[in-house]
Design a protein around this motif. Structure first.
Motif, PDB file in Angstrom:
ATOM      1  N   MET A 167       0.673  -1.160  -0.015  1.00 46.80           N
ATOM      2  CA  MET A 167      -0.089   0.002   0.180  1.00 46.80           C
ATOM      3  C   MET A 167       0.758   1.141   0.048  1.00 46.80           C
ATOM      4  O   MET A 167       1.797   1.187   0.688  1.00 46.80           O
ATOM      5  N   ASP A 168       0.437   2.359  -0.736  1.00 45.18           N
ATOM      6  CA  ASP A 168       0.922   3.556  -0.667  1.00 45.18           C
ATOM      7  C   ASP A 168      -0.125   4.581  -0.764  1.00 45.18           C
ATOM      8  O   ASP A 168      -1.141   4.422  -1.706  1.00 45.18           O
ATOM      9  N   GLN A 169      -0.124   5.702  -0.082  1.00 41.93           N
ATOM     10  CA  GLN A 169      -0.935   6.836  -0.058  1.00 41.93           C
ATOM     11  C   GLN A 169      -2.403   6.381  -0.065  1.00 41.93           C
ATOM     12  O   GLN A 169      -3.411   6.810  -1.095  1.00 41.93           O
ATOM     13  N   GLY A 170      -2.943   5.446   0.623  1.00 38.77           N
ATOM     14  CA  GLY A 170      -4.177   4.961   0.728  1.00 38.77           C
ATOM     15  C   GLY A 170      -4.682   4.026  -0.379  1.00 38.77           C
ATOM     16  O   GLY A 170      -5.801   3.703  -0.623  1.00 38.77           O
ATOM     17  N   ARG A 171      -3.688   3.546  -1.162  1.00 36.08           N
ATOM     18  CA  ARG A 171      -3.904   2.623  -2.300  1.00 36.08           C
ATOM     19  C   ARG A 171      -3.222   1.435  -2.160  1.00 36.08           C
ATOM     20  O   ARG A 171      -2.203   1.354  -1.871  1.00 36.08           O
ATOM     21  N   VAL A 172      -4.037   0.282  -2.768  1.00 33.12           N
ATOM     22  CA  VAL A 172      -3.148  -0.980  -3.250  1.00 33.12           C
ATOM     23  C   VAL A 172      -2.455  -0.825  -4.254  1.00 33.12           C
ATOM     24  O   VAL A 172      -3.025  -0.611  -5.522  1.00 33.12           O
ATOM     25  N   VAL A 173      -1.083  -0.567  -4.110  1.00 32.35           N
ATOM     26  CA  VAL A 173      -0.237  -0.513  -5.605  1.00 32.35           C
ATOM     27  C   VAL A 173      -0.085  -1.784  -6.380  1.00 32.35           C
ATOM     28  O   VAL A 173      -0.102  -1.902  -7.488  1.00 32.35           O
ATOM     29  N   GLU A 174       0.102  -2.702  -5.594  1.00 35.32           N
ATOM     30  CA  GLU A 174       0.518  -3.886  -5.916  1.00 35.32           C
ATOM     31  C   GLU A 174      -0.195  -5.246  -5.149  1.00 35.32           C
ATOM     32  O   GLU A 174       0.340  -5.163  -3.795  1.00 35.32           O
ATOM     33  N   THR A 175      -0.470  -6.389  -5.653  1.00 36.08           N
ATOM     34  CA  THR A 175      -0.749  -7.789  -4.944  1.00 36.08           C
ATOM     35  C   THR A 175      -0.104  -8.752  -5.484  1.00 36.08           C
ATOM     36  O   THR A 175      -0.267  -9.019  -6.901  1.00 36.08           O
ATOM     37  N   ALA A 176       0.657  -9.580  -4.626  1.00 38.84           N
ATOM     38  CA  ALA A 176       1.316 -10.581  -5.603  1.00 38.84           C
ATOM     39  C   ALA A 176       1.569 -11.692  -4.499  1.00 38.84           C
ATOM     40  O   ALA A 176       1.673 -11.594  -3.248  1.00 38.84           O
ATOM     41  N   ALA A 177       2.030 -12.931  -4.969  1.00 41.14           N
ATOM     42  CA  ALA A 177       2.620 -13.806  -4.189  1.00 41.14           C
ATOM     43  C   ALA A 177       3.959 -13.250  -3.554  1.00 41.14           C
ATOM     44  O   ALA A 177       4.499 -12.474  -4.197  1.00 41.14           O
ATOM     45  N   PRO A 178       4.231 -13.596  -2.198  1.00 37.97           N
ATOM     46  CA  PRO A 178       5.574 -12.957  -1.808  1.00 37.97           C
ATOM     47  C   PRO A 178       6.593 -13.271  -2.581  1.00 37.97           C
ATOM     48  O   PRO A 178       7.302 -12.086  -2.826  1.00 37.97           O
ATOM     49  N   ALA A 179       6.938 -14.370  -3.066  1.00 38.42           N
ATOM     50  CA  ALA A 179       7.943 -14.418  -4.042  1.00 38.42           C
ATOM     51  C   ALA A 179       8.170 -13.659  -5.131  1.00 38.42           C
ATOM     52  O   ALA A 179       9.098 -12.976  -5.482  1.00 38.42           O
ATOM     53  N   ASP A 180       7.039 -13.636  -5.900  1.00 32.61           N
ATOM     54  CA  ASP A 180       6.962 -12.315  -6.885  1.00 32.61           C
ATOM     55  C   ASP A 180       7.024 -10.922  -6.450  1.00 32.61           C
ATOM     56  O   ASP A 180       7.761 -10.030  -6.880  1.00 32.61           O
TER      57      ASP A 180
END
Ligand code: ADP
Ligand code: MG
Length: 249
Positions: A218-231
């Motif tokens: 998250m950054d500035q109230g938004r989800v910037v990126e969602t991924a599997a941890p390794a990725d």
């Protein structure tokens, strides 16, 4: 596979939260399936705590939807939120145990109040939970007599005492001395292994890599990126994710 088993334990869609014109959550979507561990990372002020607090009604979102096991709760009454909080446990950075009550009384309070158990059964169940985290011998101590790591282990089993459908953790190890972090992460690892559904805000990247099914940046109230941890850790797609990871790893 399809059917009721697919309904996420927690789903948030387009969550917005403003504080006096400052937008703390700016359209956040997330989904946590049964038995999944979702780790939330991001810089200070990015909205992680606000997100967690909105998910169990400690803050009221200004927009968007929250569903718990398929039931919309965003516009729920206070009474409905109480029900949600009985099903969604919460563990805070500062343990939030009641200082004037013994460990045992801290554990029994909510189950007795909610009518899950009478006092004797609540005490027996709590003793079993204390055994699990190696703190049976502290049942009659007060929180102030315990180390930070011990208090946080009590806080975790206090959440478990309500037999929650999921537990939300907000930086559970951030207030701990380094030598106590491991004992708390071990308890959380164990819960994950047993299939507890968890949302964990943490800076413990080793834990995230090992335990998370998915990581949200998250950054500035938004989800910037969602991924599997390794990725997410090895090949982050966004500059902001890369910049954040290069600061903390
Ligand atoms: P994080 O947990 O990622 O550090 P928070 O969710 O605590 O971030 O805060 C997100 C933003 O919302 C910050 O700018 C913070 O100052 C603001 N904020 C959080 N809680 C409140 C509040 N109760 N009143 C006013 N502003 C708040
Ligand atoms: Mg926070």
């Amino acid at each position: 596979m399809s059917g009721p088993g697919d309904v996420p334990v927690i789903r948030a869609t387009g969550l917005v939260k403003r504080f006096k014109g400052h937008t703390a959550l700016d359209g956040v979507d997330l989904e946590v399936g049964r038995g999944q561990v979702l780790v939330v990372i991001g810089p200070s002020g990015s909205g992680k705590s606000t997100l967690i607090r909105c998910l169990n009604g400690l803050e009221e979102a200004d927009g968007g939807e929250i569903e718990i096991e398929g039931t919309p709760v965003h516009r729920a009454s206070q009474a409905d939120w109480r029900t949600v909080r009985q099903r969604i446990g919460m563990v805070f950075q500062d343990y939030s145990l009641f200082p004037h009550m013994t460990v045992m009384d801290n554990l029994c309070l909510a189950p007795v109040r909610a009518g899950h158990h009478d006092r004797d059964r609540a005490r027996a169940a709590s003793a079993g939970l204390l055994d699990r985290v190696g703190l049976r011998h502290k049942a009659d101590s007060y929180p102030g007599e315990l180390s930070g790591g011990q208090q946080q282990r009590v806080a975790i089993v206090r959440a478990l005492a309500m037999k929650p459908r999921a537990i939300l953790f907000d930086e559970p190890t951030s207030a701990l001395d380094p030598e106590m972090i491991g004992e708390v992460l071990n308890v959380m690892r164990e819960l994950a292994r047993e299939g507890m559904t968890m949302v964990v805000v943490t800076h413990e990247m080793g834990f995230a890599r090992e335990v998370a099914d998915a990581v949200i940046f998250m950054d500035q109230g938004r989800v910037v990126e969602t991924a599997a941890p390794a990725d997410l850790f090895e090949t982050p797609r966004h500059d902001r994710t890369q910049a954040f990871l290069s600061m903390i790893l």
